[in-house]
Design an enzyme around this catalytic site. Structure first.
Site, PDB file in Angstrom:
ATOM      1  N   THR A 140      65.553  81.425  50.911  1.00 31.88           N
ATOM      2  CA  THR A 140      65.134  82.816  50.999  1.00 31.88           C
ATOM      3  C   THR A 140      65.375  83.943  50.201  1.00 31.88           C
ATOM      4  O   THR A 140      66.532  83.951  49.844  1.00 31.88           O
ATOM      5  CB  THR A 140      65.077  83.402  52.586  1.00 31.88           C
ATOM      6  OG1 THR A 140      64.771  84.316  52.929  1.00 31.88           O
ATOM      7  CG2 THR A 140      66.497  82.936  53.163  1.00 31.88           C
ATOM      8  N   ASP A 141      64.557  85.026  50.053  1.00 24.49           N
ATOM      9  CA  ASP A 141      64.775  86.002  49.395  1.00 24.49           C
ATOM     10  C   ASP A 141      66.086  86.974  50.186  1.00 24.49           C
ATOM     11  O   ASP A 141      66.731  87.722  49.511  1.00 24.49           O
ATOM     12  CB  ASP A 141      63.700  86.957  49.110  1.00 24.49           C
ATOM     13  CG  ASP A 141      63.038  87.562  50.060  1.00 24.49           C
ATOM     14  OD1 ASP A 141      63.271  87.245  51.464  1.00 24.49           O
ATOM     15  OD2 ASP A 141      61.726  88.160  49.987  1.00 24.49           O
ATOM     16  N   GLU A 142      66.143  86.646  51.200  1.00 25.65           N
ATOM     17  CA  GLU A 142      67.092  87.443  51.971  1.00 25.65           C
ATOM     18  C   GLU A 142      68.570  87.054  51.750  1.00 25.65           C
ATOM     19  O   GLU A 142      69.297  88.166  51.943  1.00 25.65           O
ATOM     20  CB  GLU A 142      66.877  87.111  53.492  1.00 25.65           C
ATOM     21  CG  GLU A 142      65.565  87.531  54.179  1.00 25.65           C
ATOM     22  CD  GLU A 142      65.347  87.817  55.688  1.00 25.65           C
ATOM     23  OE1 GLU A 142      66.393  87.920  56.362  1.00 25.65           O
ATOM     24  OE2 GLU A 142      64.458  88.095  56.048  1.00 25.65           O
ATOM     25  N   TYR A 165      71.478  85.536  60.016  1.00 25.59           N
ATOM     26  CA  TYR A 165      70.336  84.767  59.431  1.00 25.59           C
ATOM     27  C   TYR A 165      70.761  84.475  57.991  1.00 25.59           C
ATOM     28  O   TYR A 165      70.842  83.250  57.375  1.00 25.59           O
ATOM     29  CB  TYR A 165      68.959  85.066  59.919  1.00 25.59           C
ATOM     30  CG  TYR A 165      67.775  84.153  58.720  1.00 25.59           C
ATOM     31  CD1 TYR A 165      67.770  82.891  59.038  1.00 25.59           C
ATOM     32  CD2 TYR A 165      67.185  85.157  57.982  1.00 25.59           C
ATOM     33  CE1 TYR A 165      66.802  82.304  58.425  1.00 25.59           C
ATOM     34  CE2 TYR A 165      66.451  84.318  57.100  1.00 25.59           C
ATOM     35  CZ  TYR A 165      65.995  82.893  57.384  1.00 25.59           C
ATOM     36  OH  TYR A 165      65.193  82.557  56.537  1.00 25.59           O
ATOM     37  N   LYS A 169      71.942  81.187  55.662  1.00 26.77           N
ATOM     38  CA  LYS A 169      71.049  80.489  54.654  1.00 26.77           C
ATOM     39  C   LYS A 169      71.703  80.877  53.339  1.00 26.77           C
ATOM     40  O   LYS A 169      71.585  79.812  52.477  1.00 26.77           O
ATOM     41  CB  LYS A 169      69.802  81.366  54.385  1.00 26.77           C
ATOM     42  CG  LYS A 169      68.890  81.158  55.546  1.00 26.77           C
ATOM     43  CD  LYS A 169      68.253  79.715  55.874  1.00 26.77           C
ATOM     44  CE  LYS A 169      67.265  79.526  54.698  1.00 26.77           C
ATOM     45  NZ  LYS A 169      66.921  77.733  54.884  1.00 26.77           N
TER      46      LYS A 169
HETATM   47  P1  NAD Z   1      60.065  77.903  61.706  1.00 25.83           P
HETATM   48  O1  NAD Z   1      61.188  78.354  62.592  1.00 25.83           O
HETATM   49  O2  NAD Z   1      58.691  78.309  62.097  1.00 25.83           O
HETATM   50  O3  NAD Z   1      60.427  76.522  61.686  1.00 25.83           O
HETATM   51  C1  NAD Z   1      61.716  75.592  61.756  1.00 25.83           C
HETATM   52  C2  NAD Z   1      61.437  74.199  62.140  1.00 25.83           C
HETATM   53  O4  NAD Z   1      62.560  73.472  62.035  1.00 25.83           O
HETATM   54  C3  NAD Z   1      60.895  74.152  63.594  1.00 25.83           C
HETATM   55  O5  NAD Z   1      59.795  73.024  63.571  1.00 25.83           O
HETATM   56  C4  NAD Z   1      61.830  73.542  64.435  1.00 25.83           C
HETATM   57  O6  NAD Z   1      61.880  72.869  65.254  1.00 25.83           O
HETATM   58  C5  NAD Z   1      62.793  72.973  63.219  1.00 25.83           C
HETATM   59  N1  NAD Z   1      64.282  72.766  63.520  1.00 25.83           N
HETATM   60  C6  NAD Z   1      65.077  74.015  63.836  1.00 25.83           C
HETATM   61  N2  NAD Z   1      66.382  73.598  64.080  1.00 25.83           N
HETATM   62  C7  NAD Z   1      66.537  72.108  63.701  1.00 25.83           C
HETATM   63  C8  NAD Z   1      67.132  71.160  63.349  1.00 25.83           C
HETATM   64  N3  NAD Z   1      68.734  71.657  64.241  1.00 25.83           N
HETATM   65  N4  NAD Z   1      67.012  69.967  63.407  1.00 25.83           N
HETATM   66  C9  NAD Z   1      65.917  69.496  63.203  1.00 25.83           C
HETATM   67  N5  NAD Z   1      65.006  70.419  63.050  1.00 25.83           N
HETATM   68  C10 NAD Z   1      65.153  71.760  63.313  1.00 25.83           C
HETATM   69  O7  NAD Z   1      60.683  78.443  60.218  1.00 25.83           O
HETATM   70  P2  NAD Z   1      59.706  78.671  59.073  1.00 25.83           P
HETATM   71  O8  NAD Z   1      59.270  80.100  58.914  1.00 25.83           O
HETATM   72  O9  NAD Z   1      58.634  77.493  58.775  1.00 25.83           O
HETATM   73  O10 NAD Z   1      60.871  78.522  57.732  1.00 25.83           O
HETATM   74  C11 NAD Z   1      60.989  77.132  57.191  1.00 25.83           C
HETATM   75  C12 NAD Z   1      62.122  77.300  56.158  1.00 25.83           C
HETATM   76  O11 NAD Z   1      61.651  78.235  55.170  1.00 25.83           O
HETATM   77  C13 NAD Z   1      63.331  77.633  56.657  1.00 25.83           C
HETATM   78  O12 NAD Z   1      64.615  77.067  56.266  1.00 25.83           O
HETATM   79  C14 NAD Z   1      63.424  79.442  56.227  1.00 25.83           C
HETATM   80  O13 NAD Z   1      64.600  79.967  56.200  1.00 25.83           O
HETATM   81  C15 NAD Z   1      62.581  79.250  55.088  1.00 25.83           C
HETATM   82  N6  NAD Z   1      61.781  80.479  54.675  1.00 25.83           N
HETATM   83  C16 NAD Z   1      60.961  80.958  55.273  1.00 25.83           C
HETATM   84  C17 NAD Z   1      60.256  82.062  55.054  1.00 25.83           C
HETATM   85  C18 NAD Z   1      59.177  82.850  56.208  1.00 25.83           C
HETATM   86  O14 NAD Z   1      58.572  83.700  55.846  1.00 25.83           O
HETATM   87  N7  NAD Z   1      59.022  82.185  57.241  1.00 25.83           N
HETATM   88  C19 NAD Z   1      60.484  82.670  53.792  1.00 25.83           C
HETATM   89  C20 NAD Z   1      61.244  82.201  53.029  1.00 25.83           C
HETATM   90  C21 NAD Z   1      62.114  81.252  53.370  1.00 25.83           C
HETATM   91  O1  DAU Z   2      61.918  87.404  53.460  1.00 22.09           O
HETATM   92  C1  DAU Z   2      61.858  86.030  53.856  1.00 22.09           C
HETATM   93  C2  DAU Z   2      62.126  85.807  55.369  1.00 22.09           C
HETATM   94  O2  DAU Z   2      61.289  86.519  56.146  1.00 22.09           O
HETATM   95  C3  DAU Z   2      62.329  84.623  55.988  1.00 22.09           C
HETATM   96  O3  DAU Z   2      63.755  84.026  55.250  1.00 22.09           O
HETATM   97  C4  DAU Z   2      62.638  84.415  57.473  1.00 22.09           C
HETATM   98  O4  DAU Z   2      62.702  83.245  57.904  1.00 22.09           O
HETATM   99  C5  DAU Z   2      61.323  85.145  58.264  1.00 22.09           C
HETATM  100  O5  DAU Z   2      61.370  85.248  59.387  1.00 22.09           O
HETATM  101  C6  DAU Z   2      61.129  86.575  57.433  1.00 22.09           C
HETATM  102  O6  DAU Z   2      62.123  87.281  57.947  1.00 22.09           O
HETATM  103  P1  DAU Z   2      61.907  89.032  58.380  1.00 22.09           P
HETATM  104  O7  DAU Z   2      62.823  89.425  59.208  1.00 22.09           O
HETATM  105  O8  DAU Z   2      61.279  89.961  57.162  1.00 22.09           O
HETATM  106  O9  DAU Z   2      60.483  88.607  59.367  1.00 22.09           O
HETATM  107  P2  DAU Z   2      59.938  89.405  60.543  1.00 22.09           P
HETATM  108  O10 DAU Z   2      58.358  88.977  60.562  1.00 22.09           O
HETATM  109  O11 DAU Z   2      60.776  89.169  61.763  1.00 22.09           O
HETATM  110  O12 DAU Z   2      59.966  90.940  60.333  1.00 22.09           O
HETATM  111  C7  DAU Z   2      59.367  91.508  59.241  1.00 22.09           C
HETATM  112  C8  DAU Z   2      59.529  93.019  59.263  1.00 22.09           C
HETATM  113  O13 DAU Z   2      58.778  93.668  60.451  1.00 22.09           O
HETATM  114  C9  DAU Z   2      60.912  93.404  59.439  1.00 22.09           C
HETATM  115  O14 DAU Z   2      61.061  94.537  58.544  1.00 22.09           O
HETATM  116  C10 DAU Z   2      60.924  93.728  60.708  1.00 22.09           C
HETATM  117  C11 DAU Z   2      59.790  94.100  61.268  1.00 22.09           C
HETATM  118  N1  DAU Z   2      59.314  93.935  62.471  1.00 22.09           N
HETATM  119  C12 DAU Z   2      59.499  92.720  63.065  1.00 22.09           C
HETATM  120  C13 DAU Z   2      58.968  92.298  64.232  1.00 22.09           C
HETATM  121  C14 DAU Z   2      59.136  90.938  64.788  1.00 22.09           C
HETATM  122  C15 DAU Z   2      58.840  94.992  63.514  1.00 22.09           C
HETATM  123  O15 DAU Z   2      58.945  95.910  63.034  1.00 22.09           O
HETATM  124  N2  DAU Z   2      58.542  94.681  64.668  1.00 22.09           N
HETATM  125  C16 DAU Z   2      58.624  93.458  65.143  1.00 22.09           C
HETATM  126  O16 DAU Z   2      58.287  93.121  66.423  1.00 22.09           O
END
Ligand code: NAD
Ligand code: DAU
Length: 376
Positions: A140-142, A165, A169
């Site tokens: 992730t970019d985080e 988190y 990562k």
């Molecule tokens: P998500 O939370 O929707 O899905 C995670 C999946 O992993 C789920 O199906 C869960 O059941 C499974 N899981 C969790 N713990 C596990 C374990 N111990 N063993 C096996 N399976 C397990 O997450 P997502 O948003 O789909 O993110 C997927 C990946 O991409 C993550 O690694 C996250 O850090 C990365 N990522 C997410 C975003 C985003 O915006 N959502 C952006 C950049 C990177």
């Molecule tokens: O940047 C990549 C990341 O993006 C991934 O690595 C993470 O897995 C993914 O969850 C996401 O993280 P964020 O924290 O950026 O996503 P989230 O949707 O939780 O929040 C987006 C922005 O909105 C953040 O600045 C917090 C804000 N927010 C979020 C929620 C849930 C609110 O203002 N209100 C809310 O209820």
């Protein structure tokens, strides 16, 4: 036939990736390993479970026996690790689970892959691997921390995670890099910005806002809503992971992002106007409104008054923005879906798939919502 082990394939991005790969390639067998936590839903990939190219295994990536048994049974040549605890707010409440899954799980996958892929040693003592194998870590970019008003994250930006988190990562990325240096294991790391699209769990900003509007609830915006995220349509992320796995130079990190920076408050306002507009143009969509919402006939209540500025997230990163120049130059990747199209596609999907939303929020979701937002 190639054999991929895809972890987290029942989650948001993993499931979209499974769908993308099955549609795009016909020479890839997928073993999906997912522990079906609150974020994983087998229903999301149910249409693919009968496909002879897919096998699903419920299990934890931290468990050495399960991962070993997969490598014993299948000639895995690629591991794509999506599995993670992914929600920043939850990491603030329970950091330990994030370290276990995200760091120890990654190390377990790496270690098992290394054992099964090693075919010998070279004169310096480094392992020699089976031809064509690769481990890809979906990061992730985080991990880069938080930006001020200007600038972008490049692959050279120092790692500076701020939340449990992102720290977990980063720990995972560092152990992947260590296996690359120490054991010369062929790896890639992708670092992507915020994804949006179908099957996004409604704890994350966009699907949570959609769900709350449909229930006539307040829309919680943390702090003053000025935080910036760089949004990317999920299919574009899946395409990037596919390209990096097949063509990325071993050992390299690739940033993936949409050049689509938006303030949270603007995302929320855009979601409000888009939902209202779609429902005005197509009355069928009003069926998605819940009985608790004020009215299905007069939609004037769907407006910015629904917004509630609530207590800020602890350690809330101010701004993320990705420079994707490397993946564009080396692999020809670019974000295909414009945000203006992607957000409408996404909102339509939620309006048409309320069964999915109800299914994934039928368990602990209510308790989570009360705990997370009750005192804000
Ligand atoms: P998500 O939370 O929707 O899905 C995670 C999946 O992993 C789920 O199906 C869960 O059941 C499974 N899981 C969790 N713990 C596990 C374990 N111990 N063993 C096996 N399976 C397990 O997450 P997502 O948003 O789909 O993110 C997927 C990946 O991409 C993550 O690694 C996250 O850090 C990365 N990522 C997410 C975003 C985003 O915006 N959502 C952006 C950049 C990177
Ligand atoms: O940047 C990549 C990341 O993006 C991934 O690595 C993470 O897995 C993914 O969850 C996401 O993280 P964020 O924290 O950026 O996503 P989230 O949707 O939780 O929040 C987006 C922005 O909105 C953040 O600045 C917090 C804000 N927010 C979020 C929620 C849930 C609110 O203002 N209100 C809310 O209820």
């Amino acid at each position: 036939m190639k054999h991929y082990l895809v972890t987290g394939g029942a989650g948001f991005i993993g499931a979209n990736y499974v769908k993308y790969i099955l549609k795009k390639h016909n020479d890839i067998q997928l073993v999906i390993l997912d522990d079906l936590t609150y974020a994983g839903n087998l229903g999301t990939i149910k249409d693919h479970l009968k496909d002879p190219r897919v096998e699903f295994i419920k299990g934890n990536i931290v468990d050495p026996q399960i991962v070993k048994s997969i490598f014993e049974k299948h000639p895995v040549d690629s591991v794509v690790n999506f599995a993670a605890e992914s929600h920043v707010d939850r990491s603030i409440e329970n950091p330990q689970l994030f370290l276990q899954t995200n760091i120890l799980g990654t190390q377990n996958l790496l270690d098992t892959a290394k054992k099964f892929w090693t075919v010998g040693k070279n004169e310096k003592g480094y392992p020699v691997y089976r031809e064509g194998v690769k481990y890809l870590q979906v990061s992730t970019d985080e991990v880069y921390g938080s930006l001020g008003e200007t600038g972008y994250f490049t692959e050279k930006t120092p790692l500076d995670p701020r939340s449990p988190y992102s720290a977990s990562k980063t720990g995972a990325d560092l152990i992947v890099a260590a296996y690359s240096e120490t054991y010369k294991m062929p790896i890639n790391i992708t670092r992507c910005s915020n994804n949006y699209g179908p099957y996004h769990f409604p704890e994350k900003l966009i699907p949570l806002i959609i769900k709350n509007i449909l229930e006539g609830k307040k829309l919680p915006v943390y702090g003053d809503g000025s935080n910036v995220r760089d949004w990317l349509y999920v299919e574009d992320h899946c395409k990037a992971v596919d390209l990096v796995l097949l063509q990325g130079r071993p050992g390299e990190v690739y940033n993936v992002g949409g050049h689509n920076e938006m303030k949270n408050i603007d995302i929320v306002k855009l979601t409000i106007t888009t939902i209202r507009q779609l429902m005005e143009e197509n009355p069928e969509y009003r069926k998605a409104l819940k009985p608790a919402s004020p009215s299905t006939a007069d939609l004037s209540w769907i407006n910015d008054d629904l917004i509630a500025f609530v207590k800020d997230r602890l350690g809330h990163d101010q701004r993320y923005a990705i420079d994707p120049a490397k993946i564009t130059a080396e692999l020809g990747w670019y974000p295909e879906t414009k945000f203006t199209d992607g957000i409408v596609k996404t909102i339509r999907w939620y309006l048409e798939n309320q069964d999915w939303v109800e299914e994934v929020t039928s368990g602990d979701y209510q308790r989570y919502y009360e705990q997370m937002y009750g005192n804000r």
